[in-house]
Design an enzyme around this catalytic site. Structure first.
Site, short mmCIF file in Angstrom:
data_model
loop_
_atom_site.label_atom_id
_atom_site.label_comp_id
_atom_site.label_asym_id
_atom_site.label_seq_id
_atom_site.Cartn_x
_atom_site.Cartn_y
_atom_site.Cartn_z
N ASP A 122 0.81 -1.22 0.00
CA ASP A 122 0.00 0.00 0.00
C ASP A 122 0.84 1.27 0.00
OD1 ASP A 122 -2.43 -1.27 -0.18
OD2 ASP A 122 -2.65 -1.52 1.98
N SER A 174 -5.32 -7.56 10.54
CA SER A 174 -5.35 -6.29 9.83
C SER A 174 -6.35 -6.42 8.67
CB SER A 174 -3.95 -5.97 9.30
OG SER A 174 -4.04 -4.97 8.31
N1 ARG Z 1 -2.15 -7.85 0.35
C1 ARG Z 1 -3.21 -7.07 -0.18
C2 ARG Z 1 -2.70 -6.02 -1.09
O1 ARG Z 1 -1.54 -5.74 -1.07
C3 ARG Z 1 -4.11 -6.52 0.91
C4 ARG Z 1 -3.53 -5.44 1.75
C5 ARG Z 1 -4.51 -5.16 2.81
N2 ARG Z 1 -4.15 -4.05 3.63
C6 ARG Z 1 -4.44 -4.05 4.92
N3 ARG Z 1 -4.14 -2.99 5.58
N4 ARG Z 1 -4.99 -5.07 5.52
O2 ARG Z 1 -3.44 -5.47 -1.84
#
Ligand code: ARG
Length: 395
Positions: A122, A174
């Site tokens: 992210d 999370s």
């Molecule tokens: N691994 C996934 C992605 O990179 C989900 C990330 C989810 N983020 C979170 N803060 N739980 O798109």
């Protein structure tokens, strides 16, 4: 001059602590919340941000833009990352980043901030997008550099600084939510052999709890975009939420995967996207009826690349824009109706029809009315196989 920063605020512990942490360092913090269908209580979070030290809170409803310009583009591309992830979180990052940049301009802020860790995708998606839209903005990522190493240290910090958070609530995972799906990671999931408890799932029922009777749904597409559900015309947001409920009750839409993050880490992920998987199955079924073989096969390659671009944070890039043009060109004839049977976790195509169908019964039939001249096949095969006559030396 005061240092103004626009923070991507979720209302949770991390970004609440960030408000205080930045305020203590002399920043004027504007908390930015984008509604992408996560179902947050924005009023409560707004009060929380102000009570924590934000000078201002901006909430924007981006749901319809999210569906139109991100989710449905990805659906038209049939994009799936590593066979199991419909990219819900990945697709939401560029639209939120765009909102941050827009707000920074409006508020004349020189800084933007996010609450991502240094180990995930992210941070990449936010920062690449922000810089591609405005290279002069400075980005702050406190979680990557601050002294608070654990969740309990953050809770301690929140208590010492009177940050109004719900510390009694345990946070075993999370979780990121938007209208396209849910992404769940960390906690007990870090053991790849651990089978998640049923209560981790929010949008889908397990096979044993799923509705006993099969649910049939009929989805109509216009130029690759779903426009009707069971005969009822709907906007994208309502279509996704109505279909999501039906598919989720039928146990459709879960994935459990070990995924390759961009930063080189393998990570265990649980995803739910009941509407997404149903729409993908329907969309592909319709494409198989109306697209010629070469376009269809080439589009499969594009789907893979498209998913990678979205996953890697390369949404606002020349290749992604060019692929959108190619995909839109292929979608001109992707109109028609698909009927699906959703049952006990299974999503099966029951039928498909389109005014643009390329299926010709008079060519395919083994019954009366056959117009295919079988005698032509002989010559076709001889020429097709010509380069290989006697060429194979193996056993
Ligand atoms: N691994 C996934 C992605 O990179 C989900 C990330 C989810 N983020 C979170 N803060 N739980 O798109």
């Amino acid at each position: 001059m005061s240092k103004k920063v626009v923070l991507a605020y979720s209302g949770g512990l991390d970004t609440s602590v960030i408000i205080k942490w930045l305020a203590k360092r002399g920043y004027e913090v504007i908390a930015y919340m984008a509604d992408v269908g996560q179902g947050s209580d924005f009023n409560t979070y707004k009060k929380r941000a102000l009570a924590t030290g934000a000078v201002k809170v901006v909430v924007e409803d981006l749901k319809s833009e999210f569906v139109k310009d991100f989710v449905f583009k990805s659906l038209k591309a049939d994009a799936v990352y590593e066979s199991g992830y419909l990219l819900a979180t990945a697709l939401s990052r560029p639209i939120i980043a765009k909102g941050l940049v827009r707000t920074a301009k409006k508020e004349k802020a020189q800084f933007v901030a996010h609450g991502c860790t240094g180990k995930g995708n992210d941070q990449v998606r936010f920062e690449v997008t922000i810089k591609s839209l405005d290279p002069d903005l400075k980005i702050l990522a406190p979680v990557r550099e601050w002294e608070l190493k654990t969740r309990s240290e953050e809770i301690e910090y929140a208590k010492n600084n009177n940050i109004p958070i719900d510390t009694t609530k345990k946070k075993p995972y999370s979780i990121d939510v938007n209208l396209w799906g849910i992404s769940i990671e960390s906690g007990k999931l870090e053991d790849p052999y651990y089978e998640p408890d049923e209560d981790i799932y929010q949008l889908t029922k397990g096979i044993d709890k799923a509705t006993a009777e099969p649910a049939y749904v009929e989805i109509e597409f216009k130029a690759g975009v779903p426009v009707r559900l069971n005969g009822k015309s709907m906007d994208g947001i309502s279509l996704i939420s109505s279909l999501g409920k039906i598919a989720g009750d039928a146990g459709v839409g879960r994935s459990d995967m070990i995924e390759n993050r961009l930063v080189g880490i393998k990570s265990r992920e649980i995803y739910e996207a009941p509407a997404g998987w149903t729409l993908l199955a329907a969309h592909k079924a319709l494409e198989s009826l109306v697209l010629d073989r070469e376009t269809l096969h080439f589009k499969d390659l594009v789907a893979q690349k498209y998913a990678e671009l979205a996953y890697y944070g390369l949404w606002y890039t020349p290749l992604k824009e060019a692929l959108d043009k190619f995909i839109d060109e292929t979608q001109k004839n992707v109109s028609g109706v698909v009927r699906l049977k959703l049952h006990k976790g299974n999503c099966a195509v029951a039928g498909r029809k389109s005014p643009n169908s390329l299926y010709k019964k008079e060519l395919a039939t083994y019954e009366e009315g056959d117009v295919f001249d079988q005698s032509l096949a002989k010559g076709f095969i001889e020429i097709w196989g010509l380069p290989y006559r006697g060429s194979y030396k193996g056993k």
